[in-house]
Design an enzyme around this catalytic site. Structure first.
Site, PDB file in Angstrom:
ATOM      1  N   PHE A 120       0.846  -1.187   0.000  1.00 24.42           N
ATOM      2  CA  PHE A 120       0.000   0.000   0.000  1.00 24.42           C
ATOM      3  C   PHE A 120       0.891   1.249   0.000  1.00 24.42           C
ATOM      4  O   PHE A 120       1.869   1.307   0.740  1.00 24.42           O
ATOM      5  CB  PHE A 120      -0.883  -0.037   1.253  1.00 24.42           C
ATOM      6  CG  PHE A 120      -2.046   0.900   1.220  1.00 24.42           C
ATOM      7  CD1 PHE A 120      -3.164   0.603   0.462  1.00 24.42           C
ATOM      8  CD2 PHE A 120      -2.034   2.075   1.951  1.00 24.42           C
ATOM      9  CE1 PHE A 120      -4.252   1.464   0.432  1.00 24.42           C
ATOM     10  CE2 PHE A 120      -3.116   2.945   1.925  1.00 24.42           C
ATOM     11  CZ  PHE A 120      -4.225   2.638   1.166  1.00 24.42           C
ATOM     12  N   ASP A 186       1.427  -6.286   7.609  1.00 19.49           N
ATOM     13  CA  ASP A 186       0.256  -5.418   7.645  1.00 19.49           C
ATOM     14  C   ASP A 186      -0.960  -6.275   7.279  1.00 19.49           C
ATOM     15  O   ASP A 186      -1.014  -6.851   6.188  1.00 19.49           O
ATOM     16  CB  ASP A 186       0.439  -4.256   6.650  1.00 19.49           C
ATOM     17  CG  ASP A 186      -0.700  -3.242   6.729  1.00 19.49           C
ATOM     18  OD1 ASP A 186      -1.840  -3.644   7.054  1.00 19.49           O
ATOM     19  OD2 ASP A 186      -0.460  -2.050   6.451  1.00 19.49           O
ATOM     20  N   TYR A 211     -11.037  -0.013   9.964  1.00 18.31           N
ATOM     21  CA  TYR A 211     -12.280   0.405   9.291  1.00 18.31           C
ATOM     22  C   TYR A 211     -12.628  -0.393   8.041  1.00 18.31           C
ATOM     23  O   TYR A 211     -13.564  -0.066   7.340  1.00 18.31           O
ATOM     24  CB  TYR A 211     -12.244   1.908   8.960  1.00 18.31           C
ATOM     25  CG  TYR A 211     -11.004   2.371   8.210  1.00 18.31           C
ATOM     26  CD1 TYR A 211     -10.892   2.203   6.842  1.00 18.31           C
ATOM     27  CD2 TYR A 211      -9.961   2.990   8.884  1.00 18.31           C
ATOM     28  CE1 TYR A 211      -9.767   2.628   6.164  1.00 18.31           C
ATOM     29  CE2 TYR A 211      -8.832   3.421   8.217  1.00 18.31           C
ATOM     30  CZ  TYR A 211      -8.732   3.228   6.856  1.00 18.31           C
ATOM     31  OH  TYR A 211      -7.604   3.641   6.185  1.00 18.31           O
ATOM     32  N   LYS A 212     -11.852  -1.432   7.750  1.00 23.18           N
ATOM     33  CA  LYS A 212     -12.173  -2.243   6.559  1.00 23.18           C
ATOM     34  C   LYS A 212     -13.075  -3.405   6.979  1.00 23.18           C
ATOM     35  O   LYS A 212     -14.221  -3.175   7.328  1.00 23.18           O
ATOM     36  CB  LYS A 212     -10.884  -2.660   5.874  1.00 23.18           C
ATOM     37  CG  LYS A 212     -10.218  -1.432   5.240  1.00 23.18           C
ATOM     38  CD  LYS A 212      -8.792  -1.655   4.817  1.00 23.18           C
ATOM     39  CE  LYS A 212      -8.234  -0.323   4.272  1.00 23.18           C
ATOM     40  NZ  LYS A 212      -6.780  -0.317   4.190  1.00 23.18           N
ATOM     41  N   ARG A 357     -12.658  -3.017  -8.227  1.00 21.73           N
ATOM     42  CA  ARG A 357     -12.475  -3.886  -7.061  1.00 21.73           C
ATOM     43  C   ARG A 357     -13.815  -4.124  -6.383  1.00 21.73           C
ATOM     44  O   ARG A 357     -14.595  -3.189  -6.187  1.00 21.73           O
ATOM     45  CB  ARG A 357     -11.560  -3.230  -6.013  1.00 21.73           C
ATOM     46  CG  ARG A 357     -10.119  -3.165  -6.326  1.00 21.73           C
ATOM     47  CD  ARG A 357      -9.320  -2.822  -5.069  1.00 21.73           C
ATOM     48  NE  ARG A 357      -9.926  -1.722  -4.277  1.00 21.73           N
ATOM     49  CZ  ARG A 357      -9.451  -1.301  -3.114  1.00 21.73           C
ATOM     50  NH1 ARG A 357      -8.396  -1.879  -2.566  1.00 21.73           N
ATOM     51  NH2 ARG A 357     -10.018  -0.303  -2.470  1.00 21.73           N
TER      52      ARG A 357
END
Ligand SMILES: *Cc1c(COP(=O)(O)O)cnc(C)c1O
Length: 382
Positions: A120, A186, A211-212, A357
């Site tokens: 990321f 991660d 928050y995912k 996605r």
């Protein structure tokens, strides 16, 4: 067939624990998880009773002081970590900085950090901000070959945010250890959608996002994990009063707290921590292997549906063991298609230059929604 799968789905009841707008098929939970019903209730109580009435006494009376660890304890269960190893705090970017900095010290004199170009962007930027470090960025498929005895820290993201490709966390961690290096992972795109087994795989340090798939809400606190064997030597590069052994002694000298508390920095974000805490209730007693099983089934069905559809290329690995919980497709008009789908109430996301996605949350998505997405793509993609 999809209706049968939904009827037989042992997790189907969990959907009732979420607010999902009518007429919307939400397939973006890998980016911002949906709102759990428990969150507004908890927030209302926090605002009126705790902050509003009990004011500062809430730090002890309502358990605010313990909240970072309380959420950490819930997360330990979720990712297979030992008790006393996790705390919910700061953002993923900040925790990544802390974890990699501390890992470099644990690695002794080696100053090479190995990562991959699929990581990321914030993780790459943060590595670039470390001083006196040789950061090597290789393509994801070259990580294993590039792991040498020169490398001090291998710092990777478990599931690639773009492609959905998953690194072999167990195998790479074992390889890293065999060469005397430290592994930092991660888990932003894996925590909450699959079992991770940090303790079993002897991961050194880990971080991830709240928050995912954990549904903690926009800007939810992130988490950090430090293996028990490293805690005494873990040095937080940002020494703050909440990482102090006795914050309320207000002493001039910094003495790090014992255990995982030393991974904290400043005053915890109580409002968002409470939201994350409430959001995690839905995972209580939930068997993560069942969550993963549904995730694999949904992503497999989706890949089967789009394979061979004109215009679309499946970017995510076909082999279920090599992917996470989302699926990415390549299409030359990806940006336009995501907008058209959103107009029809189907929410996915676009990653430049040409990726669509779709994240499938086993907690609230239905097999029927996978089918509807497939039909919509067939209609718009030609
Ligand atoms: C989402 C995500 C982040 C987010 O970082 P923040 O500092 O919380 O904004 C970091 N790393 C990865 C791999 C992510 O997927």
């Amino acid at each position: 067939m999809f209706a049968d799968l939904d009827a037989a789905d042992p997790l189907s009841g969990l959907r009732e624990g979420f607010h999902l707008p009518n007429g919307v098929i939400y397939l973006d939970g890998h980016s911002l998880g949906a709102l759990p019903m428990a969150v507004p209730l908890r927030m209302a109580q926090l605002l009126s009773k705790e902050w509003g009435r009990d004011l500062i006494s809430s730090w002890w009376r309502n358990g605010w002081e313990r909240l970072p660890r309380r959420v950490g304890e819930r997360l330990e269960v979720l990712v297979g970590a030992e008790p006393g190893t996790m705390v919910a705090t700061d953002s993923t970017s900040v925790n990544w900085f802390k974890a990699v900095s501390a890992a470099l010290e644990l690695a002794g004199s080696r100053r090479v950090v190995l990562t991959d170009s699929g990581n990321f962007p914030t993780n790459l930027y943060v590595l670039g901000s470390l001083r006196d470090v040789d950061v090597r960025v290789v393509p994801p498929e070259e990580v294993v070959a590039a792991t040498s005895s020169e490398v001090g820290v291998v710092a990777l993201t478990h599931v690639d945010y773009r492609s959905g490709r998953r690194h072999d966390l167990a195998g790479i961690t074992a390889l890293v250890h065999s060469l005397g290096a430290i592994a930092v992972w991660d888990l932003s795109h894996s925590a909450g959608v699959m079992a991770v087994d940090l303790a079993r795989h002897r991961v050194d340090l880990a971080v991830g996002c709240g928050y995912k798939y954990l549904n903690g809400g926009p800007g939810a606190p992130a988490f950090i994990y430090v293996a028990p064997r490293h805690q005494e030597r873990f040095r937080n590069p940002i020494a703050g009063w909440f990482g102090h052994a006795a914050p309320f002694d207000f002493s001039v000298e910094f003495v790090p707290a014992q255990g995982i508390e030393r991974a904290r920095i400043g005053t915890p974000h109580i409002l968002s921590l409470a939201a994350l805490d409430a959001a995690l209730e839905i995972f209580d007693g939930l068997d993560m292997s069942m969550v993963r099983e549904k995730s694999v089934r949904m992503t497999s069905l989706f890949i089967d549906l789009v394979e061979g559809m004109p215009g679309f290329d499946v970017v995510t690995p076909r082999e279920s063991g090599a992917r996470g919980g989302h699926v990415s497709l390549r299409h030359p008009r990806a940006a336009e298609l995501i907008t058209v789908l959103a107009g029809a109430g189907i929410i996915g996301d676009f990653r430049p230059p040409d990726l669509l996605r779709f994240g499938f949350s086993p907690l609230y998505n239905r097999y029927g929604e996978v089918m509807q997405l497939g039909e919509a793509l067939r209609a718009v993609g030609r």
